[in-house]
Scaffold this active site. Structure first.
Site, short mmCIF file in Angstrom:
data_model
loop_
_atom_site.label_atom_id
_atom_site.label_comp_id
_atom_site.label_asym_id
_atom_site.label_seq_id
_atom_site.Cartn_x
_atom_site.Cartn_y
_atom_site.Cartn_z
N ARG D 272 29.44 41.08 51.81
CA ARG D 272 28.97 41.75 51.18
C ARG D 272 28.13 41.29 50.54
O ARG D 272 28.27 39.92 49.91
CB ARG D 272 30.58 41.38 50.78
CG ARG D 272 30.81 41.84 49.77
CD ARG D 272 32.14 41.83 49.01
NE ARG D 272 33.17 40.37 49.38
CZ ARG D 272 32.85 39.01 48.77
NH1 ARG D 272 31.53 39.40 47.34
NH2 ARG D 272 33.32 38.27 48.12
N HIS D 276 32.96 40.62 44.92
CA HIS D 276 34.10 40.76 45.67
C HIS D 276 34.70 42.77 44.62
O HIS D 276 35.08 43.49 45.67
CB HIS D 276 35.60 40.44 45.64
CG HIS D 276 36.59 41.06 46.01
ND1 HIS D 276 37.04 41.24 47.07
CD2 HIS D 276 37.63 41.27 45.31
CE1 HIS D 276 38.12 41.50 47.39
NE2 HIS D 276 38.61 41.97 46.34
N TYR D 285 30.48 31.33 43.39
CA TYR D 285 30.38 30.42 44.72
C TYR D 285 29.46 30.69 45.99
O TYR D 285 29.16 30.20 46.79
CB TYR D 285 31.92 31.23 44.90
CG TYR D 285 31.53 32.34 45.81
CD1 TYR D 285 31.38 33.48 46.49
CD2 TYR D 285 32.67 33.40 44.67
CE1 TYR D 285 31.97 34.47 46.32
CE2 TYR D 285 32.71 34.08 44.55
CZ TYR D 285 32.44 35.29 45.22
OH TYR D 285 32.41 37.29 45.21
C1 LIG Z 1 49.03 39.46 50.19
C2 LIG Z 1 47.68 39.09 48.55
N1 LIG Z 1 47.55 38.77 48.39
C3 LIG Z 1 45.91 38.78 47.31
C4 LIG Z 1 45.23 39.28 47.50
C5 LIG Z 1 44.51 39.42 46.20
N2 LIG Z 1 43.01 39.16 46.88
C6 LIG Z 1 42.40 41.20 46.78
S1 LIG Z 1 41.28 40.70 48.33
C7 LIG Z 1 41.43 39.24 48.44
C8 LIG Z 1 40.57 38.78 49.19
C9 LIG Z 1 40.17 39.13 50.86
O1 LIG Z 1 39.69 39.24 52.09
P1 LIG Z 1 39.09 39.70 52.71
O2 LIG Z 1 40.17 39.75 53.84
O3 LIG Z 1 38.03 38.64 53.24
O4 LIG Z 1 38.27 40.78 52.26
P2 LIG Z 1 36.98 41.02 51.80
O5 LIG Z 1 37.70 41.61 50.75
O6 LIG Z 1 36.13 40.47 52.19
O7 LIG Z 1 36.20 42.29 52.92
C10 LIG Z 1 42.09 38.90 47.95
C11 LIG Z 1 42.26 37.12 47.93
C12 LIG Z 1 46.15 40.65 48.42
N3 LIG Z 1 45.56 41.58 47.59
N4 LIG Z 1 46.86 40.55 48.24
#
Ligand SMILES: Cc1ncc(C[n+]2csc(CCOP(=O)(O)OP(=O)(O)O)c2C)c(N)n1
Ligand SMILES: Cc1ncc(C[n+]2csc(CCOP(=O)(O)OP(=O)(O)O)c2C)c(N)n1
Ligand SMILES: [Mg+2]
Ligand SMILES: [Mg+2]
Lengths: 327, 360, 327, 360
Positions: D272, D276, D285
């Site tokens: 990415r 985020h 980070y």
């Molecule tokens: C159950 C839950 N906990 C926390 C979040 C907050 N949150 C949104 S995206 C994210 C990170 C997701 O990381 P990843 O699975 O690696 O997907 P990426 O965004 O990197 O594509 C978090 C912690 C959420 N959406 N749902």
């Protein structure tokens, strides 16, 4: 007396507790280097290191479950749930485990745990970043449920929560994180978990609220004071167990009650306040007990006109007060 | 060898839930050698006591004297093997409801167990607030457990985290049934243990069934231990009916954890020869022949044979152990029978909260 | 008209729906060969086969989550949660997903799903086999929450639930599974989800109850009728959305209300009933709105004296009625 | 070969979250051969359109015209590779919030995306009730998704179960981030798919981070695909920046599922390159150097180079594609800008329930 925002007061409380008691540690998603997505733990990782401020896997049930285990061993975890909306995977751990541990073991095992979770709408977060979830938990014996509305209370109640030998769910009104500023005393500043707080005295009707809605209640009280309506405002602060005495005493005086929360009306926390009043303050009531709450739709929608329509605000509250005062 | 790494030869449960037990012919020989340091007769006695207590609970239930019993029968070798790899007074346990023999080994008294079964005052797990066998024993570092399966695994990870953060030289052991490894709680708890290299040993007491459901309704892998690969931790399969094999595998896992090398998943293959609980009727989901098969691998008989062949268990010694167990069971039943019930004003009302923590 | 027990009526309903609509299937722990631990699905595996009656892994969140997926694809799953107490791992799937799917997609996606769960105390089940959990869910827009108290209603409401295009949580009073017998009509026997049922007419006070407590309420009404107290009894049946009109109409008539449930008092479902009355029936109320509920301890304890103390029963209800009638 | 079985050589993320990308030097050669059937220019155009739309959303956010954007940037190869292994109008998708390119490939229009970003009426996922990029598109068999991560995985398993029960020849694909595989929901959903051999393909779009947390805070295994061993399903690692490699791996997985041979876990390793979301600041980070590194492996550049070397993409064709994308973006922004907001009385009030189901 320094002025600070809600989120600064919350950070200060954690900083103080981390410094005071080495058993205290923070665990949650992105709480480390990132300092939390709302910056509530900013700087704490640098100051206390990775053993005191722990980035967890993206998994709420184990954030809480691991917190419970660490608490059983004698530590004092502060678990951060990134948004209250994401607390549901941990529901089993909170309700079946944290809340019931003390009773089920006759007090042999206890869970001195704090779960912090930003909650509430009005920040463009849509269905899953705006929820108010206090009603689910303010029904669970063994838990304490706290919602501060001022920096002073946020710091003082959070410090009390960390020192409490029981599990405390600490919901933080995230819309107020930066919006709400206020003085924070330089002393220890502990605020006891339990008592509600009458933040405005009045004689015509009682307004019960908490979190962001408490601020709106105060604003609404101000609006209608110009019209001769003297409202009493009660910041409930500790939702569970509820402070029945303060709630009833206020309505003994005013005879009328309006309860305000963002969460859906039906089955919301306001129902319990109304039920307490309908029983214990029955003879004092001069008007129906009114609730001004989010509508019974799943949660706060995203698009601004929808969000504005969902959320209570000072004008809506003032209008409900006028109607109640005129009853 | 009674154990093997999970990547080893598969032990696929057949669709009817039957498991071909790994032969233990080769398991006893090396075990004997290593076992000399262990208090073998004591271990046998604990297994025997667990069995006799358990049998008595079934009888009490049939007599209508107690409302409910959930049994550890068949699991005695697994559990005593676990106990004798732990450091008493140091290591922690987060158990599950089948762990009667494990609890006895760690210090639960027969009377305490019977008080629970009778729902009587003084039952140490919960003051009779919980159903029987929902174990917990503060004085032995055994954490209170509930009924929803798998919730204990994150707790064990949290205890492991606390041990690590405090720098203690302790290990936390947690037990669970194979069916319960289907829960996300199990996955998340072990993932934590792996990511943070925590001193956690998770023992899956695989008795082939989760109530009526055979293993293949829970997972598409032949061994629960295969699931360790998801976490990056070792997974070991051991014959759960061979107490010395379990003890040895557990000792390795516990030592490893204590050295700070991280968690281990141990799968002890065993069998439940009785219904799931006193509320269950197992005839709908398995044949009597299958259940009868088990008797050939009854862990008590196996261990007796081993001890006899080692010359450790004389007939007299066995009789003495039986007599002692019988006396203890009798005493426990009498004690529990005579004990008062809890009082709503005391055990009922609270404590829902505490004002202060007196321990830890 | 055949007489049958609650559990037989529930089984009959599933049998009829499986026969009627091939999209219907059952999924849950031990529902297959074993016929469910309460025998609610007994014989259905043999009759309909393993594609219609599916033994799930021991994992509630995925029982519901997989049910949601199958419903989205067009099937009509009936998910069995073995004991209501074990529904908590599925809380996220129920509250975040099943309940919000319709609204969040503007009705493009809907979840025609039934979740059956035996609930309630008095069966020696202790803290984790006795819980009443309706309050958690009778607060969630997008869900329907149903609790039948008679075989006829159990069959008719369950059939309606299976045909409902929305997710329905169907809590079954397990103490009544074999204890409660009653007639079941030979027609289709559908009972609509929504309306409460006035099961005894009276003029002195209104008793609101559901599930096993509805039977106790009827028994209590009978006890006090000898003393000249004419109680109206309302079986709420559909808890969410609540049938406000019937509730309010009853108190319009009687002026007094007693709400009975097994669940803890504070924040329990009774709070909403009380709140509705304190608002919409305010001028009709002649006495405080009373609630007779489980005490605010974590759940029903195991040992019999503790259990008996926890549970409401006809005598306790009768006593509360006498006090209220005398007010 | 751009893919490999997970048991193969490890690709361990370092503590700082950097991942050494598998070399794709050998990946393009066999890909080229197999790729001839694919509409390569169309695939390129979709990737390009996704990128340009995404870039525009960031600009709109900086201009204060929209409240929030969560980006799919960097994931275009993975997603278009997925889309071109699916049968349109047949197969189902349960996506996640990064899947802009995948959604465009399956038929979401640029205007529809922009309506979501603006929170305007007519946004097809949710009528602007949900935040942008919470995708769902009934007409394309794309299920509505929410924000809590990993809840979609059991849904995919349930759709797979329904497909199997009905005997349809369809496949359901579901996507998720690597961090979200820490959730019990992910584990339980895939376990179901494995136990019941369901036609499910789960693609993990591994972009190294979950907000600020690098992969090693989520798991102690080098590859998410290693976790497939817990389920008894194949796990495949593929270079997520190589659209043809992804397409090929996905085709195998989808075909396998359609043949009734069960689920596959595919891990597409990508990155990415942006924060985020528009609420994030990634400087706390990770280093700028690390982010800059990505540009060398930008999937759009890689695919362009591949197409050029294949002689498929002339300069004129590329300019035409760019011009077309730019025009579509412009049109979408104008359309969304001019569109009305939803009305509380309509989109606000409901539908909380439906009276009847009109579909499925
Ligand atoms: C159950 C839950 N906990 C926390 C979040 C907050 N949150 C949104 S995206 C994210 C990170 C997701 O990381 P990843 O699975 O690696 O997907 P990426 O965004 O990197 O594509 C978090 C912690 C959420 N959406 N749902
Ligand atoms: C969350 C949850 N769901 C369902 C149950 C009901 N239940 C009790 S024990 C059991 C089977 C457990 O099987 P397994 O994990 O193999 O352990 P075993 O009893 O065979 O030792 C079930 C389904 C429960 N206790 N908790
Ligand atoms: Mg088992
Ligand atoms: Mg990621």
């Amino acid at each position: 007396m320094p002025e600070m925002t809600m989120v600064e007061a919350i950070r200060l409380a954690m900083d103080e507790e981390l410094a005071r008691d080495e058993r205290v540690f923070i665990v949650g998603e992105d709480v480390g280097r990132r300092g939390g997505v709302f910056r509530a733990t900013q700087g704490l990782f640098a100051k206390y290191g990775e053993k005191r401020v722990i980035d967890s896997p993206l998994a709420e049930l184990s954030i809480v479950g691991v917190g419970i285990g660490a608490a059983l061993y004698g530590l004092r975890p502060i678990c951060e749930i990134q948004f209250a909306d994401f607390i549901h995977p941990a529901f089993n751990q909170i309700v079946s485990e944290a809340a019931k541990m003390c009773y089920r073991s006759g007090g042999e095992w206890t869970v001195p745990l704090v779960i912090r979770a930003p909650y509430g709408g009005g920040i463009g977060g849509g269905l899953y970043h705006s929820q108010s979830l206090e009603a689910f938990f303010a029904h669970v014996p063994g838990l304490k449920v706290v919602i501060p509305s001022t920096p002073q209370d946020a710091r003082g109640l959070l410090k009390s929560a960390v020192r409490d030998p029981n599990p405390v769910l600490f919901f933080e009104p995230k819309k107020g994180y930066r919006l709400i500023r206020g003085p924070v005393t330089e002393d220890e500043g502990l605020v006891p978990i339990g008592p509600a707080h009458v933040t405005r005295e009045g004689s015509d009707l009682s307004l019960f609220a908490y979190g962001m809605m408490h601020h709106y209640a105060l604003q609404a009280a101000e609006i209608v004071s110009g019209e001769g309506i003297r409202a009493e405002v009660v910041d409930l602060r500790t939702l569970y167990p509820p402070d029945r005495a303060t709630i009833v005493a206020s309505v003994r005086k005013t005879g009328k009650a309006l309860i305000v929360h963002e969460d859906n009306l039906t089955g919301g926390y306001g129902a319990e306040i109304a039920a307490i009043l309908a029983d214990e303050a029955f003879t004092d009531l001069d008007a129906p007990v009114r609730r001004l709450c989010g509508p019974d739709i799943p949660a706060v929608p995203f698009s601004h006109p929808l969000q504005d329509w969902f959320m209570p605000n000072p004008n809506k509250i003032a209008q409900a007060m006028r109607e109640l005062a005129a009853y | 060898m009674g154990e093997r790494r999970s990547a080893g030869r598969a032990q696929r449960p057949r669709a009817n839930g039957k498991v071909k037990m790994a032969s233990t012919a080769t398991a006893t020989a090396p075990a004997k050698a290593a076992a000399t340091d262990l208090p073998l007769l004591e271990m046998f006695s604990v297994m025997l006591l667990a069995r006799r207590l358990d049998e008595r609970a079934w009888v009490l239930h049939r007599q209508g004297k107690i409302a409910f019993h959930i049994s550890g029968m068949g699991h005695e070798a697994t559990q005593v093997g676990i106990a004798y790899a732990m450091r008493r007074g140091e290591d922690w346990l987060v158990p599950y409801y089948r762990d009667l023999a494990l609890m006895l080994a760690l210090g639960l008294t027969p009377l305490e167990f019977m008080l629970g079964v009778y729902g009587k005052r003084g039952e140490p797990s919960s003051g009779a607030r919980q159903m029987p066998s929902h174990f917990g024993l503060r004085r032995a570092n055994v954490v209170s457990t509930s009924a929803p399966v798998a919730t204990q695994i994150p707790h064990a990870a949290g205890i492991g985290l606390a041990i690590k953060l405090k720098g203690d030289e302790r290990v936390v052991v947690t037990t669970i049934g194979e069916g319960s490894t289907s829960q996300g709680e199990w996955y998340e708890g072990l993932n934590w243990a792996a990511v943070h290299k925590l001193p956690v040993v998770c023992v899956v007491e695989n008795n082939v069934y989760a109530i009526s459901e055979p293993q293949d309704r829970q997972m598409a892998v032949p061994n629960v231990a295969d699931r360790a690969a998801a976490f990056g931790m070792p997974g070991v399969v051991v014959d759960g009916n061979d107490v010395l094999a379990v003890q040895r595998v557990m000792q390795q896992a516990v030592d490893r954890a204590r050295r700070g090398e991280g968690p281990t998943l141990v799968e002890a293959k065993t069998y439940r020869p009785v219904p799931h609980s006193s509320d269950d009727d197992d005839r709908s989901y398995r044949s009597r022949e299958e259940v009868e098969q088990w008797k050939k691998r009854d862990p008590l008989l196996l261990f007796r044979a081993t001890l006899q062949s080692m010359g450790v268990l004389s007939e007299a010694a066995e009789q003495a152990a039986e007599a002692k167990a019988a006396a203890k069971v009798e005493e426990a039943v009498h004690g529990a029978d005579a004990a008062p019930y809890p009082d709503p004003a005391v055990e009922g009302l609270g404590p829902v909260y505490v004002e202060e923590i007196h321990h830890a």
